[in-house]
Design a protein around this motif. Structure first.
Motif, PDB file in Angstrom:
ATOM      1  N   THR A 237       0.828  -1.211   0.000  1.00  0.00           N
ATOM      2  CA  THR A 237       0.000   0.000   0.000  1.00  0.00           C
ATOM      3  C   THR A 237       0.855   1.251   0.000  1.00  0.00           C
ATOM      4  O   THR A 237       0.592   2.204  -0.754  1.00  0.00           O
ATOM      5  N   PHE A 238       1.890   1.267   0.837  1.00  0.00           N
ATOM      6  CA  PHE A 238       2.770   2.433   0.897  1.00  0.00           C
ATOM      7  C   PHE A 238       3.513   2.636  -0.427  1.00  0.00           C
ATOM      8  O   PHE A 238       3.819   3.776  -0.809  1.00  0.00           O
ATOM      9  N   HIS A 240       2.358   2.407  -3.228  1.00  0.00           N
ATOM     10  CA  HIS A 240       1.457   3.154  -4.119  1.00  0.00           C
ATOM     11  C   HIS A 240       0.958   4.434  -3.445  1.00  0.00           C
ATOM     12  O   HIS A 240      -0.078   4.981  -3.846  1.00  0.00           O
ATOM     13  N   THR A 241       1.700   4.882  -2.423  1.00  0.00           N
ATOM     14  CA  THR A 241       1.352   6.089  -1.634  1.00  0.00           C
ATOM     15  C   THR A 241      -0.068   6.031  -1.093  1.00  0.00           C
ATOM     16  O   THR A 241      -0.763   7.049  -1.042  1.00  0.00           O
ATOM     17  N   GLY A 242      -0.483   4.836  -0.708  1.00  0.00           N
ATOM     18  CA  GLY A 242      -1.826   4.662  -0.186  1.00  0.00           C
ATOM     19  C   GLY A 242      -1.875   4.664   1.327  1.00  0.00           C
ATOM     20  O   GLY A 242      -0.859   4.745   2.023  1.00  0.00           O
ATOM     21  N   VAL A 243      -3.079   4.537   1.854  1.00  0.00           N
ATOM     22  CA  VAL A 243      -3.359   4.546   3.288  1.00  0.00           C
ATOM     23  C   VAL A 243      -3.961   3.198   3.683  1.00  0.00           C
ATOM     24  O   VAL A 243      -4.841   2.683   2.977  1.00  0.00           O
ATOM     25  N   ARG A 274       4.083   7.142  11.530  1.00  0.00           N
ATOM     26  CA  ARG A 274       3.059   7.022  10.481  1.00  0.00           C
ATOM     27  C   ARG A 274       1.935   6.083  10.887  1.00  0.00           C
ATOM     28  O   ARG A 274       1.134   5.655  10.055  1.00  0.00           O
ATOM     29  N   GLU A 333      -0.207  11.400   2.451  1.00  0.00           N
ATOM     30  CA  GLU A 333       0.987  10.595   2.644  1.00  0.00           C
ATOM     31  C   GLU A 333       0.607   9.208   3.169  1.00  0.00           C
ATOM     32  O   GLU A 333      -0.416   9.044   3.832  1.00  0.00           O
ATOM     33  N   PRO A 334       1.434   8.196   2.894  1.00  0.00           N
ATOM     34  CA  PRO A 334       1.150   6.848   3.414  1.00  0.00           C
ATOM     35  C   PRO A 334       1.098   6.838   4.932  1.00  0.00           C
ATOM     36  O   PRO A 334       1.913   7.483   5.608  1.00  0.00           O
ATOM     37  N   ARG A 361      -5.665   2.937  -4.351  1.00  0.00           N
ATOM     38  CA  ARG A 361      -4.339   2.851  -3.726  1.00  0.00           C
ATOM     39  C   ARG A 361      -4.433   2.446  -2.254  1.00  0.00           C
ATOM     40  O   ARG A 361      -3.432   2.021  -1.665  1.00  0.00           O
ATOM     41  N   ASN A 362      -5.604   2.584  -1.665  1.00  0.00           N
ATOM     42  CA  ASN A 362      -5.768   2.333  -0.234  1.00  0.00           C
ATOM     43  C   ASN A 362      -6.128   0.877   0.050  1.00  0.00           C
ATOM     44  O   ASN A 362      -6.591   0.154  -0.839  1.00  0.00           O
TER      45      ASN A 362
END
Length: 489
Positions: A237-238, A240-243, A274, A333-334, A361-362
């Motif tokens: 996930t990170f 792809h800059t996801g949450v 984070r 941000e992730p 992306r999440n």
């Protein structure tokens, strides 16, 4: 007449409530809230099938709402007797009931303001004042200590391993024939070998009757390293800059999730800055877990002694107020957000889902049981769209479920727990499970061979080898009681 009536959790995994009667005396074991679809939740507003003021006591197995959530309603309708619980459960009950009442009042105001309630005249089930009246009636009882409810009726708590303070209940009294009998109410049985809490313990005496939960009676938990699985999901996930959003029950699942995230921090796989615990009740519950050192297992004690307490307050970011929570939803941000509620039917996680579900992306990661009719169940079953606060939200994020973090024993662990009983019960009733799970567990238990003599795992019993005394006599086929069904003590 001495009798037992099943008032809840029959064919469903919510609303636990059983009434025990001996002549003029009656008590409840648990008084839980129904959670799930509209039909289930509407049951909470139905009148109790008994007079609250006629009850002499309530014995609570643990703090989860499906076992305590109707206590404020019971008190509002006239109950004034003692409510027994373990000392560790007391703090959690205080948190969960006051939080539930606040959420109901907030959601009522929101529904009225936005006009999306399905009721013509929406109302809260109970108030914060009702919840606080419950707290004045709580009486704590240590594990393994005999306590008299009234003349001739005694009970004892045994560790269930499901949640901080969670217990099984051994209750002994005479039946209509004058014979003393012991009933064991399992409560929710936890898992073996999981971190933080000690393993489930069997009752000390052979129960003549066992009332056993069956949440996962038809399945086995996938064997997985939870920390490694979380690491994989977070890395993907990170990248792809996801949450990563983790809906987690504030009591129990949140603390275990923090434990495994902490292992990633220790291995330099995750930046603790984070990770956000966005749950005021989860924060308070975590602090209660820290203080309950008498229930910590050896693994957690070793980490604390080494200076790596996974639950200590400075480990991750904590967001208590609403503005801090809202600020998370404008960040791109992730990050990892751990928020309640665990079935995504209420609490702060609903707002995070509203903002995060539409982004592929999440990742949304469920870590506990998802009851039928809940938003969480719809998501893990693959829903393309869900309704949130009157809006239709398209599901484009990845939705995942980690079964290895469940707080409930699976089929084999329930059979193992039964195999550790000091003797075979004469009768078994299965509650707290959907019907497919109850039927599967009934079959598994009825195939156990012989009478148990108190072995370690009961593996021989589960395999039908007839280990223990009375080999080959078999176990009774468990019954599946219906709501309102009454059986003799």
């Amino acid at each position: 007449m001495a009798s037992v009536t099943f008032h809840g959790a029959c064919g469903v995994v919510t609303g636990s409530c059983t009434r025990l009667t001996w002549g003029d005396h009656s008590i409840l074991v648990d008084c839980g809230l129904y959670q799930g679809d509209e039909e289930l939740e509407d049951r909470n507003f139905s009148p109790f099938p008994f007079l609250a003021r006629d009850l002499g006591a309530v014995v609570v197995t643990h703090a989860h709402l499906d076992h305590t959530g109707l206590l404020p309603k019971l008190v509002a309708e006239g109950f004034s007797g003692p409510i027994y619980c373990t000392s560790s459960s007391r703090g959690l009950i205080s948190l969960v009931l006051q939080d539930a009442a606040r959420l109901q009042e907030e959601e009522l105001r929101y529904a009225v303001r936005r006009g999306f309630s399905r009721h013509d005249a929406p109302r809260a089930l109970y108030t914060v004042g009702d919840a606080r009246r419950v707290l004045k009636l709580l009486r704590t009882v240590p594990f393994d200590e005999d306590r008299e409810l009234f003349a001739g009726v005694r009970f004892r708590y045994r560790r269930a391993g499901h949640l901080l303070g969670a217990a099984s209940v051994e209750l002994t009294a005479k039946g209509a024939d004058g014979e003393r009998r012991t009933w064991c109410f399992s409560g929710d049985v936890g898992r073996y070998g999981v971190p933080i809490l000690k393993d489930p313990e069997p009752p000390l005496e052979r129960p003549s009757t066992l009332v056993l939960e069956s949440t996962y009676g038809d399945r086995l938990h996938v064997e997985q390293d939870a920390a490694l699985e979380l690491e994989r999901i977070i890395d993907e996930t990170f990248a792809h800059t996801g949450v990563v959003v983790i809906p987690a029950f504030a009591l129990g699942r949140t603390q275990e999730v923090l434990y495994h995230l902490s292992l990633l921090v220790d291995r330099k796989k995750l930046d603790p800055s984070r990770v956000f615990l966005d749950s005021p009740m989860g924060i308070d519950a975590t602090d209660l877990y820290i203080r309950a050192d008498g229930e910590h297992d050896e693994e957690l004690v070793a980490l604390i002694d080494a200076g790596n307490d996974p639950l200590e307050p400075g480990r991750f970011q904590r967001t208590r107020n609403i503005d801090q929570s809202k600020a998370l939803n404008v960040e791109n941000e992730p990050m990892v957000i751990v928020a309640g509620s665990g079935m995504a039917n209420g609490g702060r996680v609903v707002h995070h889902l509203l903002h995060r579900l539409t982004n592929p992306r999440n990742a949304i990661v469920f870590v506990g049981y998802q009851a039928a009719g809940t938003r969480g169940r719809a998501l893990v079953d693959g829903a393309d769209m869900v309704a949130i606060h009157g809006q239709t939200v398209r599901v484009r994020a990845r939705v995942l479920q980690l079964h290895g973090l469940s707080a409930h024993a699976d089929r084999d662990e329930l059979v193992r727990w039964c195999g550790n009983l000091p003797g075979t019960p004469d009768r078994i009733f299965l509650n707290h499970g959907e019907d497919p799970a109850r039927k599967a567990l009934s079959e598994a238990i009825s195939e156990m061979g012989g009478e148990m003599g108190g072995g370690e795992t009961g593996a021989g019993m589960a395999a039908g080898t007839g280990a223990g005394t009375g080999a080959g006599t078999g176990w009774p086929r468990p019954a599946l009681p219906k709501t309102g069904e009454t059986v003799p003590w």
